[in-house]
Scaffold this motif. Structure first.
Motif, short mmCIF file in Angstrom:
data_model
loop_
_atom_site.label_atom_id
_atom_site.label_comp_id
_atom_site.label_asym_id
_atom_site.label_seq_id
_atom_site.Cartn_x
_atom_site.Cartn_y
_atom_site.Cartn_z
N UNK A 49 39.89 38.92 49.06
CA UNK A 49 40.19 39.39 50.42
C UNK A 49 41.68 39.46 50.72
N UNK A 50 42.53 38.83 49.90
CA UNK A 50 43.93 38.69 50.30
C UNK A 50 44.95 39.44 49.45
N UNK A 51 44.59 39.84 48.22
CA UNK A 51 45.65 40.37 47.34
C UNK A 51 46.29 41.63 47.91
N UNK A 52 45.47 42.46 48.53
CA UNK A 52 45.98 43.71 49.07
C UNK A 52 46.96 43.45 50.21
N UNK A 53 46.61 42.49 51.06
CA UNK A 53 47.51 42.12 52.16
C UNK A 53 48.80 41.50 51.64
N UNK A 95 45.73 47.48 40.97
CA UNK A 95 44.84 47.65 42.12
C UNK A 95 43.55 48.33 41.71
N UNK A 96 43.67 49.36 40.89
CA UNK A 96 42.48 50.10 40.47
C UNK A 96 41.58 49.24 39.60
N UNK A 97 42.17 48.41 38.73
CA UNK A 97 41.33 47.61 37.84
C UNK A 97 40.51 46.58 38.63
N UNK A 117 43.88 44.27 34.30
CA UNK A 117 44.31 43.42 35.42
C UNK A 117 45.28 42.35 34.93
N UNK A 118 44.92 41.70 33.83
CA UNK A 118 45.74 40.61 33.33
C UNK A 118 47.08 41.12 32.80
N UNK A 119 47.01 42.20 32.03
CA UNK A 119 48.23 42.76 31.44
C UNK A 119 49.19 43.26 32.53
N UNK A 120 48.65 43.99 33.51
CA UNK A 120 49.55 44.53 34.54
C UNK A 120 50.12 43.41 35.40
N UNK A 121 49.34 42.37 35.63
CA UNK A 121 49.86 41.23 36.39
C UNK A 121 51.03 40.57 35.65
N UNK A 122 50.83 40.34 34.35
CA UNK A 122 51.88 39.69 33.56
C UNK A 122 53.13 40.56 33.50
N UNK A 123 52.95 41.85 33.28
CA UNK A 123 54.11 42.75 33.20
C UNK A 123 54.85 42.83 34.53
N UNK B 65 44.68 55.28 48.52
CA UNK B 65 45.75 55.63 49.46
C UNK B 65 46.91 54.65 49.37
N UNK B 66 46.57 53.36 49.25
CA UNK B 66 47.62 52.34 49.16
C UNK B 66 48.41 52.50 47.87
N UNK B 67 47.69 52.55 46.73
CA UNK B 67 48.42 52.56 45.46
C UNK B 67 49.20 53.86 45.24
N UNK B 68 48.73 54.96 45.84
CA UNK B 68 49.52 56.20 45.70
C UNK B 68 50.56 56.30 46.81
#
Lengths: 348, 451
Positions: A49-53, A95-97, A117-123, B65-68
């Protein structure tokens, strides 16, 4: 006015690192601690619920930077062109993953999304650490206040630096370790049973590495940017930041011994915020130091927007941030406590 | 290819792709609030399930929308640094305000809306849907404030170093151009939402499945669609056009393909502009209509492109001409189809008239095209200016970025967005095919033990 906005932007960036830092951290340690499908769902539900915020703090900090210091925004964003674009791609993939995983029942898709998800977070952690180290070290600003950096030159800070050198790589490693620790502590706080235990063990194992690299980063900064200590000598209050860094680290260690997840996580928040405060205190009133003898530092005074907008800005910014804190208060309060195992997913 | 063209394509591609998502989420946010309100008022589970179904489609579009969208903010600095340096003192404010006032609101309450249905009282869950709607509409407002200042700069002062700054906060916020553009744009977003909802309703009825939901979606989509299609043309489109003629006459001339000033100018409905010889091939025109539409009298003189020096003509004129005609043509079609559907709905025949359900289903991509074409009119019509009359587009880009670097990132975005498109189509198609009554693979709201 300039000083105020300097610290406003610094505080927003610190908020970003503390908040999004833990969900990036969960991504970094994901494969090490979340072994079963249930574990992975729980880990994702802990940040769901919070990562996007949390990510919004980056956007809001960027917007505020653009508004208060247009010259800095123009110079830094065009100068760090390639790494920033890669950060954007990583944010998209991450975000997409997370989203894609929650909409599929196919184990292969889950595994693919987990890896992404893991790779993009680390990078992302690595990129942010390197970026901050670049700002501390300085960049080859030209006469027109712009610059362009190659990804690497001879791996040493100096008049002709690249984005990567031994100092910025140290920054990247530190960010990766610190956020991994931060994420482990958050996960321990939000889960129970085996998963909590594994997260605590991971944190216990990460702590010495974070401690050592943090201590190394202090002399490294003094070598890479010799005049970074001047501010500290001029304003002894700045020594609060490194003191808080050490205090935070010690608190984490102590809390881990007692298995007090909340105290440990709080210690980690203090540690991260103090690290950023320390970097900012060393820079002020410079926003982006110049290396070489082409151009001059981009300072608060040179980059500051007009007095009218900044005065108006204080009013709406204060109002807006109060509201934002209220929203986040409600959100975090509502999803407080540990996530539970249950049938169903972690999506919506 | 020269670097300026590359930067422009870079921005055009990323912004066009990005706007596919907000136009749906801003429109759907309103429709979801309507569904939530109906659920609250009638207490029928049917509306709650409908709202939950659309929330899923909303969520995936919101995420994209957010990621783009993050690249859009960054690109002001990365690709258009000279523009950022010189105008950050003006448009930095709405950009920052969008983040502070809108994104926080949207993201926090979307989290509550998607994850909190079981743990919130019903009124609070309705409120979170409402605040997501408010947040997304605030977001649109601030971004249009920024764009409107580029279209029609007001309330600024120029400093000796070539930097612009706001001289009056309220002057910037009350820019009349912004309010017109906002009304026209949001109406367009509601059209997209309404058409997509109607299309899903029509699909269910054509497939003879989930008919109860199909009827609800179709009814709500057609009613809201009819209202928004009408307001899109009058008053918002009409006023916008008149304002454009007053302040950006070269843009209007380019859109209409009017090469020479005329009294009682005709409106070309169809035709192919030939800019070499300054004429329209195969014109299908309505006499005196253009003068009437802009000035309210059939005899008024409309300025043609010949009134302006060539270096102030909008660049890529043919694209501008077609963008405008596609937008206007589709807008007319929207009113027609929704009017017809509305009439059938009123007569109680809509759900059974399969001949109209087909075009409603097939029309769902058209509002996307129309909205995109509308933005092309605004942005290409403003050319060659980045900030109308103040800064040329050729003066705004980052000078230190090489052609190769810019091409590299453009290709990166192309690849990335191709993958996103496939993903988006598969996911949304799956949601629609599994239907509103499908068991949630992901439970809305989870139980936590109190800490």
């Amino acid at each position: 006015m300039g000083t105020l906005w300097f610290w406003i932007v610094a505080a927003m960036l610190a908020a970003y690192v503390v908040l999004d830092g833990f969900d990036l951290g969960v991504g970094i340690i994901y494969f090490f601690v979340a072994k079963s499908e249930t574990d992975r769902q729980l880990a994702l539900r802990a940040i769901g619920p919070v990562w996007d915020g949390n990510e919004v703090w980056l956007l809001a900090a960027g917007g505020t930077l653009f508004f208060a210091f247009p010259l800095l925004y123009a110079s830094a964003f065009s100068g760090f062109y390639l790494p920033l674009m890669m950060v954007l791609w990583l944010l998209i993939l991450r975000g997409v993953s997370i989203e894609m995983r929650s909409h599929s029942h196919e184990p292969l898709v889950h595994t693919f999304c987990d890896g992404l998800f893991s790779l993009s977070s680390a990078l992302l952690a690595i990129f942010f650490g390197a970026a901050l180290a670049n700002v501390v070290r300085g960049v080859p600003i030209g006469k027109d206040d712009y610059f362009f950096l190659p990804l690497w030159t001879n791996w040493t800070p100096g008049p002709n630096p690249g984005i990567l050198d031994w100092y910025t790589v140290t920054g990247a490693v530190l960010a990766l370790l610190a956020l991994a620790l931060h994420g482990s502590l958050y996960l321990a706080l939000k889960t129970s049973g085996d998963l909590e235990q594994r997260a605590l063990n991971r944190a216990t194992r990460l702590w010495p590495a974070v401690f050592i690299v943090t201590l190394l980063s202090l002399p490294a900064t003094a070598i890479a940017r010799p005049n970074s200590l001047e501010n500290y000598r001029a304003h002894p209050i700045a020594f609060l930041a490194p003191l808080l860094v050490i205090a935070g680290l010690v608190a984490i260690r102590y809390a881990l011994r007692k298995k007090a997840s909340l105290a440990a996580f709080r210690g980690s928040c203090v540690y991260l915020a103090a690290m950023l405060a320390g970097a900012a205190a060393g820079l002020y009133p410079v926003l982006l130091p110049a290396v070489g003898n082409q151009g001059q530092d981009i300072t608060v005074a040179r980059a500051l927007a007009g007095p009218h907008v900044l005065r108006v800005g204080i009013v709406w910014w204060s109002l807006g941030i109060l509201l934002a804190l209220l929203y986040f208060g409600i959100l975090y309060w509502l999803f407080r406590g540990k996530v539970e195992q249950q049938a169903g997913g972690y999506g919506h | 290819m020269d670097i300026l063209t590359l930067h422009r394509i870079h921005f055009a591609f990323t912004i066009t792709y990005h706007y596919l998502f907000p136009q749906l989420t801003m429109g759907l946010a309103l429709l979801i609030v309507v569904l939530k309100t109906l659920a609250l008022k009638t207490g029928k589970e049917h509306y709650a399930i409908s709202a939950r179904f659309w929330a899923k489609i909303f969520a995936i579009n919101f995420l994209l929308g957010v990621v783009t969208g993050i690249p859009m903010e960054f690109q002001f600095g990365t690709n258009w640094s000279e523009f950022s340096r010189r105008t950050g003192g003006v448009i930095g404010m709405p950009i920052a305000m969008e983040g502070i006032f809108s994104f926080f609101l949207e993201s926090a309450f979307l989290g509550l809306f998607l994850f909190g249905e079981k743990r919130l009282p019903r009124w609070a869950h309705w409120l979170s849907a409402f605040l997501v709607f408010v947040g997304s509409w605030i977001s649109g407002f601030f971004i249009i404030i920024a764009n409107a200042w580029m279209q029609h700069p007001v309330a600024y002062q120029l400093l000796p170093n070539g930097v612009y700054e706001v001289s009056s906060f309220w002057g910037l916020m009350l820019n009349p151009w912004a309010w017109l553009e906002y009304a026209h744009n949001m109406s367009g977003a509601v059209i997209t939402g309404a058409f997509v909802m109607s299309a899903v309703g029509a699909l269910y009825l054509l497939q003879r499945r989930d008919e109860e939901y199909g009827r609800t979606f179709l009814k709500l989509g057609v009613i809201v669609g009819l209202i928004s299609c009408a307001t899109q043309i009058f008053p918002t489109g009409d006023m916008h056009g008149k304002y454009l003629a007053e302040h950006q006459p070269a843009a209007i001339a380019g859109m209409e393909g009017l090469f020479h000033s005329e009294k009682g100018a005709a409106m070309v409905v169809l035709g192919q502009p030939d800019f070499e010889h300054e004429k329209i091939d195969n014109p299908l025109a309505v006499n005196k209509l253009l003068s009437f539409l802009i000035y309210g009298t059939t005899s008024a003189e409309v300025q043609g492109l010949d009134q302006f020096p060539r270096d102030q003509w909008p660049t890529t004129l043919p694209l501008l001409f077609y963008a405008y005609h596609i937008m206007a043509g589709l807008g007319t079609y929207f009113v027609g189809i929704m009017g017809l559907a509305g009439l059938l709905l009123w007569r109680g025949k809509l759900y059974k008239s399969r001949w109209i359900l087909w075009p409603i289903l097939l029309s769902f991509p058209l509002p996307y095209i129309a909205n995109t074409a509308g933005w092309m009119c605004a942005e290409i019509g403003r050319q060659p200016w980045l900030v109308y009359g103040l800064i040329r587009t050729s003066q705004g880009y980052s000078t230190h970025i090489g052609v190769g670097t810019s091409l590299f990132t453009l290709l990166g975005f192309l690849g990335m967005y191709s993958v996103l498109s496939i993903l988006w189509i598969v996911l949304v198609y799956n949601f629609i095919q599994s239907g509103p009554k499908a068991p949630h693979e992901a439970v809305a709201g989870q139980s936590f033990t109190a800490a």
